[in-house]
Design an enzyme around this catalytic site. Sequence first.
Site, PDB file in Angstrom:
ATOM      1  N   CYS A  79       0.842  -1.201   0.000  1.00 29.77           N
ATOM      2  CA  CYS A  79       0.000   0.000   0.000  1.00 29.77           C
ATOM      3  C   CYS A  79       0.880   1.256   0.000  1.00 29.77           C
ATOM      4  O   CYS A  79       1.566   1.509  -0.976  1.00 29.77           O
ATOM      5  CB  CYS A  79      -1.007  -0.062   1.145  1.00 29.77           C
ATOM      6  N   HIS A 182      -3.146  -4.880   1.616  1.00 32.95           N
ATOM      7  CA  HIS A 182      -2.531  -5.140   2.929  1.00 32.95           C
ATOM      8  C   HIS A 182      -2.460  -6.642   3.184  1.00 32.95           C
ATOM      9  O   HIS A 182      -3.368  -7.194   3.820  1.00 32.95           O
ATOM     10  CB  HIS A 182      -3.368  -4.481   4.034  1.00 32.95           C
ATOM     11  N   GLU A 184      -0.832  -8.223   5.282  1.00 38.35           N
ATOM     12  CA  GLU A 184      -0.634  -8.538   6.709  1.00 38.35           C
ATOM     13  C   GLU A 184      -1.961  -8.601   7.456  1.00 38.35           C
ATOM     14  O   GLU A 184      -2.009  -9.041   8.597  1.00 38.35           O
ATOM     15  CB  GLU A 184       0.308  -7.510   7.357  1.00 38.35           C
TER      16      GLU A 184
HETATM   17  N1  GLN Z   1      -3.774   6.335   0.711  1.00 38.88           N
HETATM   18  C1  GLN Z   1      -2.533   6.111   1.367  1.00 38.88           C
HETATM   19  C2  GLN Z   1      -1.417   6.926   0.733  1.00 38.88           C
HETATM   20  O1  GLN Z   1      -1.584   7.557  -0.235  1.00 38.88           O
HETATM   21  C3  GLN Z   1      -2.162   4.641   1.371  1.00 38.88           C
HETATM   22  C4  GLN Z   1      -3.175   3.872   2.182  1.00 38.88           C
HETATM   23  C5  GLN Z   1      -2.630   2.672   2.864  1.00 38.88           C
HETATM   24  O2  GLN Z   1      -1.426   2.459   2.993  1.00 38.88           O
HETATM   25  N2  GLN Z   1      -3.541   1.881   3.366  1.00 38.88           N
HETATM   26  O3  GLN Z   1      -0.334   6.936   1.217  1.00 38.88           O
END
Ligand code: GLN
Length: 199
Positions: A79, A182, A184
């Site tokens: 992410c 994610h 995890e």
């Molecule tokens: N929207 C977040 C970002 O731009 C990422 C979201 C996340 O890691 N769950 O950094």
Amino acid sequence: MDKVGVLALQGAAQLHVEALRALGASPVEVRTPADLAGIEALVLPGGESTTLSKLLDSSGLSDAIAERLADGMPAFGTCAGMILLAADVLDGRPDQRCFGAIDVSVRRNAFGRQVDSFETALAVDGLAGGAFPAVFIRAPVVERVGEGVEVLATVDAWPPGGDGARRPVLCRQGSVLVAAFHPELSGDLRLHQRFLSGT
Ligand code: GLN
């Protein structure tokens, strides 16, 4: 791989630590450049990439991690961690930095807002044991994939009614693995296992 760092400046580090430990590795929380000593690989968790980018600069970790990545340290970004490892960030803040460790362009918040978070059964190339339960939380998506980048999983394009193309959400280039979701959070350790085994 044994001693694996988990970037722990902000965001979802703890469950990565637990996943790595459950797989027999020795996770180390990384908050300062000194914490990188002896680390064989680095996990960059989700969180907020703009905040992480600032904290990486103020902690001195930006340059230290960039050096290790340039030396070929394996990395797994999930992410916001995927955003940090990318070559280009679309819809980022102008001062947001990324390491360019994998030749992809990613768009932040590509699936909408927090309320548009979702879970899906993801078909992953070469992963035994069926679909992977992937949790997407204000997730980025890969919009451009450079030569030498393998796409391991895709999802339907967003928004619905768009161009109909599927978009990569799990990619690998050499020893750098990135996931828009994610891994995890689902209690399924197969992607961490795959990262640790370097396959
Ligand atoms: N929207 C977040 C970002 O731009 C990422 C979201 C996340 O890691 N769950 O950094």
